[in-house]
Scaffold this motif. Structure first.
Motif, PDB file in Angstrom:
ATOM      1  N   LYS A  92      33.185 -57.635  -6.496  1.00 42.24           N
ATOM      2  CA  LYS A  92      33.720 -57.746  -7.848  1.00 42.24           C
ATOM      3  C   LYS A  92      32.690 -57.305  -8.889  1.00 42.24           C
ATOM      4  N   LEU A  93      31.429 -57.666  -8.669  1.00 41.11           N
ATOM      5  CA  LEU A  93      30.377 -57.239  -9.607  1.00 41.11           C
ATOM      6  C   LEU A  93      30.206 -55.730  -9.581  1.00 41.11           C
ATOM      7  N   GLN A  94      30.334 -55.135  -8.404  1.00 48.80           N
ATOM      8  CA  GLN A  94      30.224 -53.683  -8.314  1.00 48.80           C
ATOM      9  C   GLN A  94      31.365 -53.008  -9.077  1.00 48.80           C
ATOM     10  N   HIS A  95      32.594 -53.549  -8.900  1.00 49.95           N
ATOM     11  CA  HIS A  95      33.731 -53.004  -9.647  1.00 49.95           C
ATOM     12  C   HIS A  95      33.524 -53.186 -11.150  1.00 49.95           C
ATOM     13  N   GLN A 138      32.958 -45.982 -23.943  1.00 53.43           N
ATOM     14  CA  GLN A 138      34.159 -45.854 -24.770  1.00 53.43           C
ATOM     15  C   GLN A 138      34.227 -46.923 -25.858  1.00 53.43           C
ATOM     16  N   GLN A 139      33.839 -48.204 -25.465  1.00 55.29           N
ATOM     17  CA  GLN A 139      34.076 -49.294 -26.402  1.00 55.29           C
ATOM     18  C   GLN A 139      32.805 -50.044 -26.766  1.00 55.29           C
ATOM     19  N   GLY A 140      31.741 -49.916 -25.920  1.00 56.63           N
ATOM     20  CA  GLY A 140      30.478 -50.541 -26.252  1.00 56.63           C
ATOM     21  C   GLY A 140      30.440 -52.047 -26.040  1.00 56.63           C
ATOM     22  N   HIS A 141      31.190 -52.579 -25.064  1.00 58.60           N
ATOM     23  CA  HIS A 141      31.118 -54.027 -24.802  1.00 58.60           C
ATOM     24  C   HIS A 141      31.104 -54.273 -23.288  1.00 58.60           C
ATOM     25  N   GLN A 142      30.566 -55.479 -22.892  1.00 54.17           N
ATOM     26  CA  GLN A 142      30.452 -55.874 -21.488  1.00 54.17           C
ATOM     27  C   GLN A 142      31.544 -56.892 -21.150  1.00 54.17           C
ATOM     28  N   GLN A 143      31.880 -56.979 -19.868  1.00 59.46           N
ATOM     29  CA  GLN A 143      32.833 -57.975 -19.389  1.00 59.46           C
ATOM     30  C   GLN A 143      32.153 -58.863 -18.354  1.00 59.46           C
ATOM     31  N   SER A 144      32.900 -59.855 -17.827  1.00 64.29           N
ATOM     32  CA  SER A 144      32.334 -60.785 -16.848  1.00 64.29           C
ATOM     33  C   SER A 144      33.316 -60.990 -15.693  1.00 64.29           C
ATOM     34  N   ILE A 145      32.815 -61.666 -14.648  1.00 63.32           N
ATOM     35  CA  ILE A 145      33.640 -62.072 -13.510  1.00 63.32           C
ATOM     36  C   ILE A 145      33.973 -63.539 -13.697  1.00 63.32           C
ATOM     37  N   ASP A 146      35.274 -63.858 -13.774  1.00 63.05           N
ATOM     38  CA  ASP A 146      35.727 -65.234 -13.956  1.00 63.05           C
ATOM     39  C   ASP A 146      36.165 -65.799 -12.610  1.00 63.05           C
ATOM     40  N   ILE A 147      35.559 -66.930 -12.250  1.00 60.96           N
ATOM     41  CA  ILE A 147      35.790 -67.533 -10.942  1.00 60.96           C
ATOM     42  C   ILE A 147      36.299 -68.961 -11.122  1.00 60.96           C
ATOM     43  N   LEU A 148      37.360 -69.280 -10.416  1.00 59.29           N
ATOM     44  CA  LEU A 148      37.866 -70.644 -10.353  1.00 59.29           C
ATOM     45  C   LEU A 148      37.632 -71.164  -8.941  1.00 59.29           C
ATOM     46  N   TYR A 149      36.974 -72.318  -8.844  1.00 58.13           N
ATOM     47  CA  TYR A 149      36.731 -72.949  -7.548  1.00 58.13           C
ATOM     48  C   TYR A 149      37.442 -74.295  -7.567  1.00 58.13           C
ATOM     49  N   ALA A 150      38.510 -74.395  -6.793  1.00 58.36           N
ATOM     50  CA  ALA A 150      39.341 -75.607  -6.768  1.00 58.36           C
ATOM     51  C   ALA A 150      39.068 -76.407  -5.508  1.00 58.36           C
ATOM     52  N   GLY A 151      38.715 -77.671  -5.683  1.00 58.85           N
ATOM     53  CA  GLY A 151      38.388 -78.525  -4.546  1.00 58.85           C
ATOM     54  C   GLY A 151      36.950 -78.323  -4.129  1.00 58.85           C
ATOM     55  N   THR A 152      36.020 -78.603  -5.041  1.00 59.12           N
ATOM     56  CA  THR A 152      34.611 -78.312  -4.796  1.00 59.12           C
ATOM     57  C   THR A 152      33.984 -79.242  -3.788  1.00 59.12           C
ATOM     58  N   GLY A 153      34.509 -80.497  -3.666  1.00 57.73           N
ATOM     59  CA  GLY A 153      33.786 -81.492  -2.897  1.00 57.73           C
ATOM     60  C   GLY A 153      32.467 -81.797  -3.589  1.00 57.73           C
ATOM     61  N   PRO A 180      25.609 -73.204  -4.269  1.00 63.67           N
ATOM     62  CA  PRO A 180      24.318 -72.799  -3.704  1.00 63.67           C
ATOM     63  C   PRO A 180      24.081 -71.288  -3.757  1.00 63.67           C
ATOM     64  N   LEU A 181      25.159 -70.501  -3.957  1.00 67.47           N
ATOM     65  CA  LEU A 181      25.008 -69.041  -4.026  1.00 67.47           C
ATOM     66  C   LEU A 181      24.577 -68.558  -5.411  1.00 67.47           C
ATOM     67  N   LEU A 182      24.823 -69.353  -6.443  1.00 65.83           N
ATOM     68  CA  LEU A 182      24.639 -68.869  -7.821  1.00 65.83           C
ATOM     69  C   LEU A 182      23.217 -68.426  -8.129  1.00 65.83           C
ATOM     70  N   PRO A 183      22.167 -69.118  -7.625  1.00 71.78           N
ATOM     71  CA  PRO A 183      20.807 -68.619  -7.930  1.00 71.78           C
ATOM     72  C   PRO A 183      20.548 -67.194  -7.450  1.00 71.78           C
ATOM     73  N   LEU A 184      21.317 -66.750  -6.442  1.00 71.73           N
ATOM     74  CA  LEU A 184      21.110 -65.402  -5.901  1.00 71.73           C
ATOM     75  C   LEU A 184      21.638 -64.328  -6.846  1.00 71.73           C
ATOM     76  N   PHE A 185      22.459 -64.730  -7.823  1.00 74.55           N
ATOM     77  CA  PHE A 185      23.045 -63.750  -8.742  1.00 74.55           C
ATOM     78  C   PHE A 185      22.284 -63.642 -10.061  1.00 74.55           C
ATOM     79  N   ASP A 186      21.285 -64.489 -10.223  1.00 76.20           N
ATOM     80  CA  ASP A 186      20.357 -64.411 -11.358  1.00 76.20           C
ATOM     81  C   ASP A 186      21.119 -64.276 -12.673  1.00 76.20           C
ATOM     82  N   ALA A 187      21.052 -63.101 -13.276  1.00 74.57           N
ATOM     83  CA  ALA A 187      21.645 -62.914 -14.609  1.00 74.57           C
ATOM     84  C   ALA A 187      23.007 -62.235 -14.548  1.00 74.57           C
ATOM     85  N   ALA A 188      23.651 -62.268 -13.385  1.00 74.57           N
ATOM     86  CA  ALA A 188      24.951 -61.616 -13.265  1.00 74.57           C
ATOM     87  C   ALA A 188      25.965 -62.279 -14.192  1.00 74.57           C
ATOM     88  N   PRO A 189      26.923 -61.507 -14.696  1.00 74.94           N
ATOM     89  CA  PRO A 189      27.908 -62.050 -15.649  1.00 74.94           C
ATOM     90  C   PRO A 189      29.015 -62.819 -14.934  1.00 74.94           C
TER      91      PRO A 189
END
Length: 678
Positions: free
Chosen positions: A88-91, A102-117, A125-134
């Motif tokens: 998704k980040l590559q896309h 064309q427009q001069g703005h950035q977008q992000s990846i929106d994630i919903l995690y349902a039932g986290t426990g 635990p994966l989020l630190p691996l993405f550092d400054a990813a949107p």
């Protein structure tokens, strides 16, 4: 906060097998417990904190955390989620690059995690691996305790910047003002039973962007005809028969279900002709987390098969299925069953089974009738028509096949199909039956059915002389010396030592607990060392001479091990007794054993009351009604211990009271029991 956890996660993501991943998963789970303060396996855990919703069971925070110990499940899901986010980040990068010009703005990846426990295992635990990813993450769980522990983990890892919202909610009814690129939820059990995975995806799909993905991408349930656990550990000539897929949960079906269209969750399958052994329905679960990250049958607790035992689906019929939503989600099946066994005809004794053996099909059928008798009038009716003396035919069959009566009956009662019994019988005979053994068995069965008696051929050499026969007639027992050689008795003793896991040179090992011991009886029936006596023509002729007939069957009996008494181990019996029904007149019959060790009178010797066979009928007639004749004051009886050498045969009339005795010597008494009957 600085931590080496991201490095451990990176190592887990790089693992390529469950074996490689296990220490990494174990360490990860322990670290997550430490960070969140969760006790993973509390004493007397009763799982009282699950929540039962209208759409299924939301497991407790502790149970959800325990799921992380399922190594392959954790590895594949984490790798799949990581790969999906990466793609998704590559896309997004490609799209932002185009739109940036064309427009001069950035977008992000929106994630919903349902039932986290309590661990948010598949994402946090994966989020630190993405550092400054949107990434913009929304977290849902029905339990406040889980969200509180997830917050601890978020703070510990320093990934607050990714978190848009943490919300305590039932994911089946939660509403969102925004759309998501990824919706992640692992709220399931194998077969999609009990937990609300289907309802969660069918509700949340409305909040998925057009090009968004559900994770897992696809869960497919397949139905099979199976022999089930009865074939575990051995090759099956009739592997499971795939009937077809019965339900697939993916983005398309979630959309249909969300609109109220249940057509994708029901249907029919054709059941073709199939092998008799495939009596069960088996439901398997295949999970495609993302792309090639997949869980197949038995790779995880989530993909363990579910069985509907003894389904016995009617061949050449339609089986109907549907996936039911609600408090207990599950796949249900409707089908026609084969007629019950009691509704069929009892096989004739001369009907052969697949191995060409008489009577086995009938014996199997009779055992099934006995198992059904308490609930089936038809079964009881069939059983009443069976001749009373047919138990002897059952015994002839099993003895001729070389298996003990007790283990054979255990197999017959526990087996779920005749083929399982056939496999067990063949395994007890080196994997197959020799043609001559089948012929010998069938001849014995036909001989019994035809009620033929083969008189003793007195012109052939007979082993017992007049002195021995006189002793037999007067005393009712006989010692025949040297029916086995020293090497043959040594081989038999070695088989017993090995079977019990004991050592002749280590007396302490003689008293170790063994599930194979019943008092002094050893549940060892089949071994080449014991076939020497059973196949001995000399021993056969001894029995034939005493019975005065040729048509005898050798039993397949067990062996005995009676060690010396100690302060901690006392002789458990059996003491003096009869093995015959004490109803006069007592018919002729024999019993026998072979000493495998030299046995003195005080060494646990075989004991009997000599000559009692000549007066047992008169004694029985004089006994009062209603007393237990087996309970005697044997100290008042003329009980005689019989000393003999290793390899000696002791044979006695079964009307003699007999038994073993305490061993007060320094070495065990070891014996092989055997007998023959007409």
């Amino acid at each position: 906060m600085v931590t080496d956890l991201p490095q451990r996660i990176a190592e887990l993501l790089a693992s390529t097998s469950a074996g490689e991943a296990k220490p990494k998963v174990d360490e990860l789970v322990q670290r997550l417990c430490d960070i969140t303060g969760l006790e993973l396996h509390p004493a007397l855990f009763l799982d009282k904190h699950a929540t039962i919703t209208a759409q299924g069971k939301a497991v407790s925070p502790t149970t959800a955390a325990q799921c992380a110990e399922d190594v392959q499940r954790t590895r594949i899901f984490m790798q799949g989620v990581y790969a999906a986010i990466q793609q998704k980040l590559q896309h997004l990068h490609q799209r932002n690059h185009q739109q940036g010009h064309q427009q001069g703005h950035q977008q992000s990846i929106d994630i919903l995690y349902a039932g986290t426990g309590p661990f948010g295992l598949l994402l946090i635990p994966l989020l630190p691996l993405f550092d400054a990813a949107p990434l913009r993450v929304t977290l849902l769980d029905i339990h406040a305790e889980s969200l509180e522990k997830v917050q601890r983990l978020i703070r510990f890892l320093g990934v607050e910047r990714f978190i848009v919202r943490l919300e305590q909610a039932d994911a089946c009814v939660w509403q969102s003002p925004e759309q998501f690129d990824l919706i992640i939820s692992e709220t399931m059990r194998q077969g999609l039973i009990q937990e609300p995975q289907v309802s969660i995806f069918s509700h949340l799909q409305q909040f998925l962007k057009t090009d968004g993905w559900l994770i897992p991408e696809m869960i497919r349930l397949d139905l099979w005809l199976s022999a089930g656990a009865s074939l575990a550990g051995r090759e099956c000539k009739n592997p499971d028969l795939h009937l077809g897929p019965v339900f697939k949960l993916d983005k398309t079906s979630a959309l249909q279900l969300g609109k109220g269209d249940t057509g994708c969750a029901q249907g029919s399958l054709w059941v073709p002709d199939y092998a008799d052994v495939l009596q069960d329905l088996k439901l398997t679960t295949f999970i495609q987390v993302f792309a090639g990250y997949q869980l197949h049958e038995n790779q995880s607790q989530l993909t363990l098969p579910l069985y509907e035992r003894n389904a016995r689906v009617l061949p050449n019929s339609m089986l109907h299925f549907r996936y039911e939503l609600g408090v207990y989600p599950q796949c249900v099946f409707r089908y026609e069953k084969l007629p019950e066994l009691a509704d069929g005809v009892l096989p004739d004794s001369l009907e052969k089974n697949s191995q060409g053996i008489y009577h086995l099909k009938r014996l199997w059928h009779k055992i099934q009738l006995r198992k059904q008798a308490s609930q089936s009038a038809a079964a009881r009716q069939q059983l009443t028509a069976i001749p009373e003396n047919e138990w002897l035919l059952d015994k002839i069959l099993l003895d001729q096949l070389g298996v003990g009566l007790e283990p054979a009956m255990q197999q017959l009662y526990s087996a779920r199909a005749l083929v399982d019994v056939e496999y067990w019988l063949a395994s007890a005979n080196a994997g197959t039956f020799a043609p001559q053994q089948v012929e010998q068995t069938n001849n014995a069965i036909r001989h019994f059915i035809d009620n033929k008696q083969q008189a003793l051929n007195c012109r052939a050499d007979l082993p017992l002389d007049e002195v021995q026969l006189a002793h037999w007639h007067e005393q009712g027992y006989l010692i025949v010396p040297g029916v086995l050689s020293a090497s043959e008795t040594a081989a038999a003793r070695a088989a017993i030592w090995e079977f019990l896991g004991m050592r002749e040179e280590d007396p302490a090992s003689w008293y170790q607990s063994s599930a194979q011991m019943k008092k002094i009886m050893v549940q060892l029936f089949a071994h080449p060392a014991f076939e020497v006596a059973r196949s001995s023509s000399y021993i056969l002729r001894i029995f034939q001479q005493l019975w005065q007939r040729e048509d005898l069957v050798m039993t397949t009996d067990r062996v005995g091990f009676n060690p010396p008494e100690t302060d901690r181990w006392q002789f458990p019996g059996p003491g003096m007794h009869w093995d015959v029904e004490l109803t006069p007149p007592i018919p002729f019959g024999t019993q026998a054993l072979i000493y495998l060790t030299d046995v003195e009178e005080h060494q646990g010797a075989f004991c009997c009351v000599p000559g009692f066979h000549k007066k047992i009928d008169q004694w029985l007639a004089a006994q009062p009604q209603g007393v237990d004749l087996q309970q005697q004051d044997w100290a008042q009886w003329p009980v005689k211990p019989i000393a003999a050498k290793a390899g000696d045969l002791i044979i006695w009339h079964h009307a003699l009271p007999h038994g073993s005795s305490p061993n007060r010597a320094r070495f065990p008494r070891m014996v092989q029991y055997l007998n023959m009957y007409a």
